[in-house]
Design a protein around this motif. Structure first.
Motif, short mmCIF file in Angstrom:
data_model
loop_
_atom_site.label_atom_id
_atom_site.label_comp_id
_atom_site.label_asym_id
_atom_site.label_seq_id
_atom_site.Cartn_x
_atom_site.Cartn_y
_atom_site.Cartn_z
N GLY A 25 0.82 -1.21 0.00
CA GLY A 25 0.00 0.00 0.00
C GLY A 25 0.85 1.26 0.00
O GLY A 25 1.95 1.28 0.55
N VAL A 26 0.33 2.29 -0.61
CA VAL A 26 1.02 3.59 -0.60
C VAL A 26 0.17 4.59 0.17
O VAL A 26 -1.06 4.54 0.14
N PHE A 27 0.83 5.48 0.90
CA PHE A 27 0.12 6.53 1.61
C PHE A 27 -0.71 7.34 0.62
O PHE A 27 -0.26 7.63 -0.49
N CYS A 28 -1.89 7.74 1.04
CA CYS A 28 -2.73 8.53 0.14
C CYS A 28 -3.64 9.44 0.94
O CYS A 28 -4.47 8.96 1.71
N MET A 29 -3.49 10.74 0.75
CA MET A 29 -4.41 11.69 1.37
C MET A 29 -5.66 11.83 0.52
O MET A 29 -6.78 11.66 0.99
N LYS A 30 -5.48 12.09 -0.76
CA LYS A 30 -6.57 12.16 -1.72
C LYS A 30 -5.99 11.97 -3.12
O LYS A 30 -4.81 12.19 -3.34
N GLU A 76 -14.53 10.89 1.14
CA GLU A 76 -15.20 10.03 2.11
C GLU A 76 -14.25 9.00 2.73
O GLU A 76 -14.64 8.25 3.61
N CYS A 77 -13.02 8.94 2.25
CA CYS A 77 -12.07 7.91 2.70
C CYS A 77 -11.35 8.37 3.97
O CYS A 77 -10.94 9.52 4.09
N THR A 78 -11.17 7.45 4.92
CA THR A 78 -10.49 7.77 6.18
C THR A 78 -9.14 7.06 6.34
O THR A 78 -8.47 7.23 7.35
N ASP A 79 -8.75 6.24 5.36
CA ASP A 79 -7.52 5.45 5.48
C ASP A 79 -6.38 6.14 4.74
O ASP A 79 -6.31 6.11 3.51
N PHE A 80 -5.47 6.74 5.48
CA PHE A 80 -4.30 7.38 4.89
C PHE A 80 -3.17 6.39 4.65
O PHE A 80 -2.48 6.44 3.64
N GLU A 81 -2.98 5.45 5.59
CA GLU A 81 -1.75 4.66 5.60
C GLU A 81 -1.89 3.26 5.01
O GLU A 81 -0.96 2.46 5.07
N SER A 82 -3.04 2.92 4.45
CA SER A 82 -3.27 1.61 3.85
C SER A 82 -3.17 0.50 4.89
O SER A 82 -2.24 -0.31 4.90
N ARG A 83 -4.17 0.45 5.74
CA ARG A 83 -4.14 -0.43 6.90
C ARG A 83 -4.36 -1.91 6.58
O ARG A 83 -4.14 -2.76 7.43
N TYR A 84 -4.79 -2.22 5.37
CA TYR A 84 -4.95 -3.62 4.97
C TYR A 84 -3.76 -4.15 4.18
O TYR A 84 -3.78 -5.28 3.70
#
Length: 312
Positions: free
Chosen positions: A184-189, A247-255
């Motif tokens: 996963g890559v970090f993603c703000m938007k 609407e997304c709350t996952d910045f750090e790709s927790r999965y």
């Protein structure tokens, strides 16, 4: 359940993440994705496209939990050709090359781009192809539409944003594809490619193919057209953000098995967060090609996580 239901509930309602999971799941192969999923043949109403859609499925309800952080590092590729063609130290590029060279995977699904910077999904099987696809892309590509093609080669690594990794986990839970590692890559938007590049080319008075470099740094969107370097305030490109990203709350790709980004690392380095045993495995396979140091503080990552959650 038919594709027409998915189109009404997800696509037409603006919830589609353009991840491409529905394409990978479709048994007769009659779904294609460009700006959004479209039916190009007869739907057999198997319902798999709906079963793997991250907009309407919750991994936790399937017994799949998010991964906590195990370890954090700052890393940089040891190879200059990787650093020059990659983003923030070339961590993802080096990891993919190591996985392919070691035989831990046979292919990877990544995002490439056209000459006018449009993101496109790619299957890579050779280190040279990984290098050609290196760097951050500004826009979305339905990468999971390539999972079936990639799986024909054997085991697969998927590189994606948090929403794409979530969808990839759904595919894995449904037994679709041979995904072995989730990176996963970090993603703000993320951005709508056409809107963003219409703005840039209008400002620079050039064509998209004349843009030499783009990136976000220190609260500015920077771009280079010809020899001229310019910057835009992030507020100036806010209208280019994909609505679903708000609407997304996952910045750090927790999965993901590992999460990678620039936040928390010095310039030219990448932050790598190990989240699972498989993450430790793939990172170990890449160590000999990386300069590695301990991540001093995870607070910068925590701060971006909090900001993203507050904006929803």
């Amino acid at each position: 359940m038919s594709f027409s239901w998915l189109r009404k509930e997800v696509v037409e309602s603006g919830l589609c993440r353009i991840c491409g999971a529905c394409v990978a799941a479709c048994k007769p192969g009659v779904i294609e994705v460009e700006r959004g999923p479209e039916l190009v043949g007869e739907c057999i109403e198997c319902g798999l496209c709906s079963d793997v859609c991250p907009a309407i499925n919750n991994l936790k309800s399937l017994g799949v939990d998010e991964f906590d952080r195990k370890k954090g590092f700052v890393v940089r590729s040891q190879k200059m050709d990787v650093i020059e063609r990659s983003q923030d130290g070339g961590a993802v590029t080096s990891i993919l090359i190591s996985l392919l060279n070691s035989g831990l995977v046979d292919s990877a699904v990544v995002v490439g781009q056209t000459s006018d910077w449009k993101p496109i999904p790619l299957v890579v099987t050779e280190p040279g192809e990984v290098l050609d696809s290196a760097g951050t892309k500004f826009g979305s590509a339905p990468i999971l539409s390539k999972v079936s093609e990639a799986s024909e080669h054997g085991d697969v690594a998927v590189v994606g944003t948090p929403c794409q990794i979530e969808a990839a986990r759904l595919l894995d839970e449904r037994g679709i594809g041979n995904i072995k590692y989730f990176i996963g890559v970090f993603c703000m938007k993320n951005f709508q490619h056409e809107l963003l590049f219409d703005l840039i080319t209008d400002k620079a008075e050039c064509k998209a193919c004349d843009i030499k470099k783009i990136g976000i740094n220190k609260g500015k969107f920077n771009y280079k057209a010809g020899e001229q370097e310019s910057a835009l305030k992030l507020s100036e490109i806010d209208h280019c953000i994909r609505p679903v990203c708000r609407e997304c709350t996952d910045f750090e790709s927790r999965y993901a098995d590992i999460s990678v980004g620039s936040v928390g690392s010095p310039k030219g380095w990448s932050t790598v967060i190990i989240r699972s045993e498989k993450g430790e495995e793939l990172f170990k396979a890449s160590k000999k090609h990386l300069d590695i140091d301990e991540l001093g503080s995870q607070e910068p990552v925590d701060r971006l996580c909090r900001i993203k959650q507050k904006t929803v």
